[in-house]
Structure formats: structure tokens, C-alpha cells
Design a protein around this motif. Structure first.
Motif, PDB file in Angstrom:
ATOM      1  N   ASP A   3       9.020  -1.735 -12.726  1.00  0.00           N
ATOM      2  CA  ASP A   3       9.200  -0.616 -11.803  1.00  0.00           C
ATOM      3  C   ASP A   3       8.549  -0.939 -10.468  1.00  0.00           C
ATOM      4  O   ASP A   3       7.360  -1.200 -10.385  1.00  0.00           O
ATOM      5  N   ASP A   4       9.350  -0.949  -9.393  1.00  0.00           N
ATOM      6  CA  ASP A   4       8.806  -1.269  -8.074  1.00  0.00           C
ATOM      7  C   ASP A   4       9.036  -0.155  -7.059  1.00  0.00           C
ATOM      8  O   ASP A   4       8.870  -0.356  -5.869  1.00  0.00           O
ATOM      9  N   LYS A   5       9.431   1.027  -7.525  1.00  0.00           N
ATOM     10  CA  LYS A   5       9.723   2.096  -6.590  1.00  0.00           C
ATOM     11  C   LYS A   5       8.436   2.768  -6.119  1.00  0.00           C
ATOM     12  O   LYS A   5       7.412   2.744  -6.786  1.00  0.00           O
ATOM     13  N   GLN A   6       8.499   3.355  -4.955  1.00  0.00           N
ATOM     14  CA  GLN A   6       7.400   4.139  -4.414  1.00  0.00           C
ATOM     15  C   GLN A   6       7.680   5.613  -4.686  1.00  0.00           C
ATOM     16  O   GLN A   6       8.804   6.086  -4.524  1.00  0.00           O
ATOM     17  N   TYR A   7       6.654   6.325  -5.101  1.00  0.00           N
ATOM     18  CA  TYR A   7       6.840   7.741  -5.379  1.00  0.00           C
ATOM     19  C   TYR A   7       7.062   8.508  -4.078  1.00  0.00           C
ATOM     20  O   TYR A   7       6.591   8.119  -3.003  1.00  0.00           O
ATOM     21  N   LEU A   8       7.764   9.610  -4.204  1.00  0.00           N
ATOM     22  CA  LEU A   8       8.009  10.476  -3.058  1.00  0.00           C
ATOM     23  C   LEU A   8       6.770  11.297  -2.739  1.00  0.00           C
ATOM     24  O   LEU A   8       5.952  11.587  -3.616  1.00  0.00           O
ATOM     25  N   ALA A   9       6.643  11.661  -1.487  1.00  0.00           N
ATOM     26  CA  ALA A   9       5.537  12.509  -1.046  1.00  0.00           C
ATOM     27  C   ALA A   9       6.021  13.355   0.122  1.00  0.00           C
ATOM     28  O   ALA A   9       7.081  13.107   0.707  1.00  0.00           O
ATOM     29  N   LEU A  10       5.237  14.368   0.456  1.00  0.00           N
ATOM     30  CA  LEU A  10       5.519  15.217   1.614  1.00  0.00           C
ATOM     31  C   LEU A  10       4.495  14.920   2.697  1.00  0.00           C
ATOM     32  O   LEU A  10       3.303  14.792   2.421  1.00  0.00           O
ATOM     33  N   VAL A  36       8.662  11.300   2.469  1.00  0.00           N
ATOM     34  CA  VAL A  36       8.330   9.895   2.717  1.00  0.00           C
ATOM     35  C   VAL A  36       8.044   9.206   1.389  1.00  0.00           C
ATOM     36  O   VAL A  36       7.871   9.850   0.360  1.00  0.00           O
ATOM     37  N   ARG A  37       7.998   7.881   1.428  1.00  0.00           N
ATOM     38  CA  ARG A  37       7.663   7.097   0.241  1.00  0.00           C
ATOM     39  C   ARG A  37       6.422   6.237   0.441  1.00  0.00           C
ATOM     40  O   ARG A  37       6.004   5.550  -0.478  1.00  0.00           O
ATOM     41  N   ARG A  38       5.846   6.265   1.618  1.00  0.00           N
ATOM     42  CA  ARG A  38       4.648   5.462   1.868  1.00  0.00           C
ATOM     43  C   ARG A  38       3.571   6.315   2.524  1.00  0.00           C
ATOM     44  O   ARG A  38       3.853   7.133   3.405  1.00  0.00           O
ATOM     45  N   GLY A  77       1.302  14.841  -2.639  1.00  0.00           N
ATOM     46  CA  GLY A  77       2.084  14.261  -3.725  1.00  0.00           C
ATOM     47  C   GLY A  77       1.166  13.403  -4.570  1.00  0.00           C
ATOM     48  O   GLY A  77      -0.055  13.610  -4.601  1.00  0.00           O
ATOM     49  N   PRO A  78       1.719  12.430  -5.254  1.00  0.00           N
ATOM     50  CA  PRO A  78       3.135  12.043  -5.222  1.00  0.00           C
ATOM     51  C   PRO A  78       3.976  12.887  -6.174  1.00  0.00           C
ATOM     52  O   PRO A  78       3.468  13.566  -7.050  1.00  0.00           O
ATOM     53  N   TYR A  79       5.301  12.789  -5.983  1.00  0.00           N
ATOM     54  CA  TYR A  79       6.265  13.429  -6.860  1.00  0.00           C
ATOM     55  C   TYR A  79       7.067  12.330  -7.547  1.00  0.00           C
ATOM     56  O   TYR A  79       7.670  11.488  -6.891  1.00  0.00           O
ATOM     57  N   THR A  80       7.072  12.331  -8.870  1.00  0.00           N
ATOM     58  CA  THR A  80       7.800  11.302  -9.602  1.00  0.00           C
ATOM     59  C   THR A  80       9.294  11.584  -9.653  1.00  0.00           C
ATOM     60  O   THR A  80      10.085  10.708  -9.972  1.00  0.00           O
ATOM     61  N   ARG A  99       2.389  -2.665  -3.819  1.00  0.00           N
ATOM     62  CA  ARG A  99       3.078  -1.414  -4.138  1.00  0.00           C
ATOM     63  C   ARG A  99       2.637  -0.262  -3.243  1.00  0.00           C
ATOM     64  O   ARG A  99       3.325   0.757  -3.154  1.00  0.00           O
ATOM     65  N   GLN A 100       1.468  -0.391  -2.623  1.00  0.00           N
ATOM     66  CA  GLN A 100       0.969   0.606  -1.662  1.00  0.00           C
ATOM     67  C   GLN A 100       0.958   2.012  -2.276  1.00  0.00           C
ATOM     68  O   GLN A 100       1.393   2.984  -1.667  1.00  0.00           O
ATOM     69  N   ARG A 101       0.467   2.112  -3.491  1.00  0.00           N
ATOM     70  CA  ARG A 101       0.376   3.424  -4.119  1.00  0.00           C
ATOM     71  C   ARG A 101      -0.864   4.166  -3.630  1.00  0.00           C
ATOM     72  O   ARG A 101      -1.867   3.554  -3.278  1.00  0.00           O
TER      73      ARG A 101
END
Length: 625
Positions: A94-101, A115-117, A127-130, A307-309
Motif C-alpha cells: 500500500d503506497d497511497k496517502q490518506y486524505l485530509a482536510l 489534500v493528501r499531503r 484527519g487522516p481519513y482512510t 510515504r510522508q504520513r
């Protein structure tokens, strides 16, 4: 040199060790504070994990990379695992970035954006929102309570120039700041309320709103007091629906683990301000490590710097991690603050990790049940269709045309019941004559089989169609000297029925499976799991082809549509545009007007008019659906 001798010669400092097989392939990658002692523990039996003997049976050599400290070894281990994909390691795909506001209070009229970053730009991130659906629901509910603007800056300025707000204002989902319909101080209060709500500080928010409501009532501003009362009620109702966990309102990532043999499931609970805001499951197969090593390897990859989580204040796991604090130090360094990584043994934190474990067990049970259902479907297909191999990887093909033009084709790929989107392909058919579906299929299969070395062939080819389409596929395979199972899927014929799905006499049309060198089709039960699986692949290939053709028919690609028409070359296209003035005029012109264009014959005009009528009808069908 024997492994024991090789281990004795290793350095005693920190680094990464790599077990290799007799061909030099990497079997396992690990990190250690003391390389020599760690590798010796494998060989002396000091490592009691039951999968270690299987590793040593295949290992013929061990190599090391020395690093300055264990933290650097952790970073290098993650990088090498991603590069070499060793079979005894857990690999996070899994390499996706979680969504955020994102909310920037410094903006003139702030708004929430997706946004994702997470960036260090002075803005606030929530967030994040999965799940994108969960985030949109949260945003929709929030805008009913605090109606901040949602439009972009360009649209905001455009409505300001027009002097009237958009429909969002009429729906009471925006207060119309673009047209000066709300004071800046009142809008800033909405921004503050939004920020408090998203931070989870609902008690503070409700207290502030209640104080303002009382003040408005005492000042006889009854409409404002009623609006604030409604906001308080909406906030309280929304907060009641959120699940509160933990003993403190802190941000946490909570990880649970479930195992059944080589199958593993890691469950993540995202806890923000003491509330669960999302969950995510990560599945692994053929796992050959113990639970602690699985969790350690997973977390190292999950929080990899690339991944910049967003890293919370606490990371809780249900399994202890023995790495001399290297991962905790790395997380703290990446976050720029203290991050606690621990496996709680008591209290509310222990309840959290147990909750994550229970969710991991449920996710694993669902996955295994789905796999059993899929395995039974694949076995049924192999037996009923006499396939050489179990069809774990299936490619489906479909051709789509519009009045003999704009011929396109699609390829979809499913592996173990799941779509492999990275292996989907779209084809522009250029060599086949207009309206010749067989020639179009032949062209597509030639192009596909020409890439067999770089794109591995599937266990089964599925083509949307009957004997004719299947014969084209078989001929292409024979020409390429390739032997792969193939099947055609089509509905039974019923000329008198106006519906592609329903018989004239009633009831659904039967699905027929055609096999090479077999005269009669195979008929499976409508409830057959194998048939339902092939229908799903066929429908997906049809959807993907239609979607591609629709994009070609869009307004911005209309010029390319003219290029698809038989007999309409560059000179005629230029004449049409020059004499009729625009693409729209060409599209709406009558047959007589088209025939009046110099160089365009009556036959060309009739072809153009039939094509544009078919194009319009296709557009109406899409709007109706």
C-alpha cells in the motif's frame, strides 16, 4: 565458506544482514545492533522462531551492510525490502496517502480543501481519513453546521464580479462572502468553530456557542440566537455518533494483528482527539516471520519517510517490538517531536490494542471466507471448462464501436478475484476496417501477444462474444505459438427480443460459454460462482471500453472524431470547418448543407449525417442512464 564461518567473520557493529540462496537470491533482510551476534543466533538455535529452520535450509550465504547506528539500519532495511522483495519478509504494497482536510486561517476567506499531503505551510490539517466517502460525509455534515465557502479562488472572484452568489447560498450551505453578504467577523467565527470541531474540542465549541447564544438573546438578536441554538444541537448530535475510545483525548495509531498459519492481517485504528476517525486493514499471505517481527517490519515500512504520513503522538501495538528503540527514535526524528511507541500491558490502552486485534480477526476471517468462495469458483471453472491451469489470473477483452467508427478495445485483468488496475489497457484500433469487429479483435490480440515477454500472459483469456470472437483469439494464439486457455462468453440469441438481457417469452437470456474445438456451448447455472466471476470480468471490460470511447466522443476530442470517419481526409475536414465555420456547425448541419461543401460528395454527406445522429443518440442514452 560455511555459514557458521561466515558469521564468525562478520563485524560486531550495527547494520543490515541479508541471507542468500545458492543462486545469490535474497531470502531475508534484517537489521541488528550487533550483526555478528544476531546472525550467530540464527545458526546456534538461539532464535526460536519456527520459520527460522526453513530459512536456514535454503540459505547458503549471508551478506551485511554496516551502518552508523540502528536507526540508519532500519531505513536501509526498508529500502532493501522494497527493492529486492525477499520471500521471508513482510512487504507493504500500500503506497497511497490518506486524505485530509486543510484549513488556512490566514486566507482572506478560508475554506476547507481536500489534500493528501501534510505540509509545513502554516495551515491547519485535520484527519487522516482512510475513506474518501467518510471524508465527504464529514465535510457535508460540517458545512450544514458551519457553512464556509467551498468554491475555488477563481470561482469566488468570478461570482464577486457578477454581484450575485451561487446556488450554495440559496441552499444555506454558504453565507455569500463573495458578494459581501456576511461580515468578516461573523465568517471568522465560523472558521474558528470549524477548527474546534475538527480538532475534537467539542466541549469548548459548545460552551462558546452557548455563551454567544445567551448574549444574542439578551441583546434581543433573536434570529442570531436561534441560529446558534441550531448549531449547538447539530454539533451535539454529530459528536454523539462518534465513537469515543481511550482515557485521554490524544492522537494515536493503534495496530492489531491476527494470524492463521501463513495468513496475516494488520488492522489500523486511527484515533484522533480520543475518537476513532477511520480504520484500515492490511493483508499479507505466505508470512514466514513471528508476530513481533511481522509488526516491526510492517511499522518500519508503514512510516517510511517516502510515504510522508502524519505521525501521531502515540503508536500502540499489540505485539512488542525488540529493536533497542530504533523505530521509536526514527519516528520522533521524522515527526520533529517525541513519539511514544509501545505495546501496552494494562489499562485503557490495552483495551485499544485488543479492539484492534478483534477487528484484525474479523478482517482476516472475511478475507479467508472470500478466498474459499473464490477458490471454489476457480475450481469449478477449471473442471467444467477443462482448463489446464487454475484460472487465478484472467484477462478480459471487449471491442466497442459507434456506427462503424471510433473503434476501441479494452483489456482488464483480474488476479485472485481482484481487479489489477495497473494491468488494464485501452486500445485505439487503427488497422481494421470500420465496422469489422473480428479484424479489430485480431489487431488487439496481435498487439497484446507481441508484449508477452514484458507483460506475462494470464491463465485464461476471456473474450466478450461467441464462436467468431473466440476463433479470432485462438488464431492469434496459434500464430504467436502460445498455448493459453481461452473462452468466449455471450448471451443466447433471441432475434425477436428487443432487450439484450431478457427473452421475448420472458426470463433472462442464458449466458453461454464457448470453448475452442467444441461445437456446443457450456451452460452453467445462473447462480454458479464461476459464471458470476466471469460475468463480472466481462462487464468490467465492457465498462472500460465504453468509458474510453466516451472520452473520445467528448467535446475536446471532437476534432479527432472527424479523423475516424471513412472517406473523410484532411482536405475534406478543412473544407468542412472552413465553409461551416465551427465544429458545432459541422455537427448540426443537415445532409444537404454538408453536401454543399466543396469536395464533399453526397455519399460523404450521408455518412457524416448518419454518424452524427448515432453520436447524438448515444449521448442521449448516457444522459438517460
Amino acid at each position: 565458506m560455511k555459514l557458521s564461518e561466515r558469521a564468525d567473520a562478520l563485524p560486531s557493529g550495527p547494520g543490515v544482514y541479508l541471507f542468500k540462496n545458492e543462486r545469490g537470491g535474497i531470502l531475508y533482510i534484517g537489521k541488528a545492533q550487533n550483526l555478528r551476534a544476531r546472525v550467530r543466533s540464527y545458526l546456534s538455535g538461539g532464535d526460536g522462531r519456527y520459520r527460522v529452520p526453513h530459512l536456514l535450509d535454503r540459505a547458503r550465504d549471508v551478506d551485511v551492510v554496516v551502518t552508523a547506528n540502528v536507526k540508519d539500519a532500519l531505513l536501509l532495511e526498508n529500502e532493501l525490502i522494497k527493492r529486492h522483495k525477499p520471500p521471508f519478509n513482510v512487504r507493504l504494497r500500500d503506497d497511497k496517502q490518506y486524505l485530509a482536510l486543510r484549513l488556512d486561517p490566514a486566507a482572506a476567506w478560508p475554506r476547507l480543501t481536500q489534500v493528501r499531503r501534510f505540509r509545513e505551510d502554516g495551515a491547519q490539517y485535520f484527519g487522516p481519513y482512510t475513506s474518501s466517502v467518510a471524508m465527504r460525509d464529514a465535510l457535508s455534515n460540517l458545512r450544514r453546521i458551519f457553512p464556509l465557502r467551498s468554491c475555488s479562488d477563481a470561482v469566488f472572484r468570478d461570482y464577486g464580479r457578477r454581484g450575485r452568489p451561487c446556488i450554495e447560498y440559496e441552499m444555506k450551505r454558504c453565507l455569500g462572502p463573495c458578494c459581501g453578504l456576511v461580515e468578516k467577523a461573523a465568517y471568522d467565527e465560523l472558521v474558528r468553530g470549524t477548527s474546534l470541531f475538527l480538532k475534537g474540542r467539542s466541549d469548548e465549541l459548545v460552551a462558546s456557542l452557548r455563551a454567544r447564544m445567551v448574549a444574542a438573546g439578551e441583546g434581543e438578536r433573536f434570529e442570531e440566537a436561534a441560529r446558534l441554538r441550531d448549531q449547538i444541537g447539530a454539533v451535539e448530535r454529530t459528536v454523539e455518533r462518534q465513537q469515543i475510545v481511550g482515557d485521554r483525548p490524544v492522537d494515536r495509531d493503534v495496530f492489531g494483528l491476527a494470524r492463521r498459519g501463513g495468513e496475516a492481517s494488520v488492522q489500523l485504528l486511527l484515533v484522533r482527539e480520543g475518537r476513532v476517525v477511520g480504520t484500515q486493514d492490511y493483508a499479507f499471505s505466505d508470512v514466514r516471520l513471528d508476530d513481533s517481527e511481522v509488526m516491526s517490519s510492517f511499522l518500519g515500512q508503514f512510516y517510511g519517510r517516502e510515504r510522508q504520513r502524519q505521525i501521531p503522538a502515540e503508536v500502540l501495538t499489540s505485539r512488542g517490538i525488540d529493536d533497542d528503540g530504533a523505530l521509536e527514535a526514527l519516528l520522533s526524528e521524522t515527526a520533529g517531536r517525541r513519539v511514544s511507541l509501545r505495546a501496552p500491558q494494562r489499562g485503557a490502552s490495552l483495551s485499544l490494542v485488543r479492539l484492534a486485534d478483534r477487528n484484525a480477526e474479523l478482517a482476516l476471517a472475511r478475507r479467508l471466507a472470500t478466498r474459499e468462495s473464490l477458490d471454489s469458483a476457480l475450481v469449478e471453472l477449471q473442471q467444467r471448462l477443462s482448463l489446464r491451469r487454475l484460472p487465478r489470473r484472467v484477462e478480459g477483452y471487449d471491442v466497442s464501436t459507434l456506427h462503424g467508427t471510433l473503434t476501441v478495445a479494452s483489456r482488464v485483468c483480474f488476479e485472485d478475484g481482484q481487479p489489477c488496475k495497473q494491468d488494464y489497457r485501452r486500445y485505439r484500433v487503427r488497422e481494421a476496417a470500420p465496422g469489422d469487429d473480428y479484424a479489430a479483435l485480431a489487431e488487439v490480440f496481435r498487439r497484446r501477444l507481441a508484449r508477452a515477454t514484458s507483460e506475462p500472459l494470464p491463465d485464461l483469456f476471456l473474450v466478450d462474444g461467441g464462436k467468431g470472437q473466440l476463433a479470432v483469439l485462438c488464431a492469434a494464439l496459434a500464430d504467436a505459438g502460445v498455448a493459453v486457455d481461452s473462452v468466449g462468453l455471450s448471451k443466447e440469441r433471441d432475434v425477436g427480443s428487443p432487450s439484450p438481457r431478457v427473452r421475448r417469452s420472458g426470463g433472462l437470456k442464458a449466458e453461454r460459454l464457448f470453448l475452442p474445438e467444441r461445437r456446443d456451448p457450456v451452460l452453467l447455472s445462473p447462480s454458479s460462482r464461476g459464471l458470476l466471476y466471469l460475468q463480472r470480468i466481462r462487464d468490467e471490460s465492457h465498462r472500460f471500453a465504453i468509458e474510453f470511447q466516451r472520452s473520445l466522443r467528448s467535446k475536446q476530442n471532437f476534432a479527432s472524431i472527424l479523423e475516424e470517419l471513412p472517406g473523410i481526409g484532411p482536405k475534406k475536414r478543412q473544407a468542412l470547418l472552413r465553409n461551416l465555420g465551427s465544429l458545432k456547425a459541422v455537427r448540426t448541419a443537415s445532409e444537404a448543407a454538408l453536401a454543399a461543401v466543396p469536395g464533399v460528395s453526397p455519399r460523404d454527406a450521408a455518412t457524416l449525417r448518419r454518424f452524427f445522429d448515432a453520436l447524438a443518440a448515444a449521448g442521449e442514452r448516457e444522459c438517460g442512464s
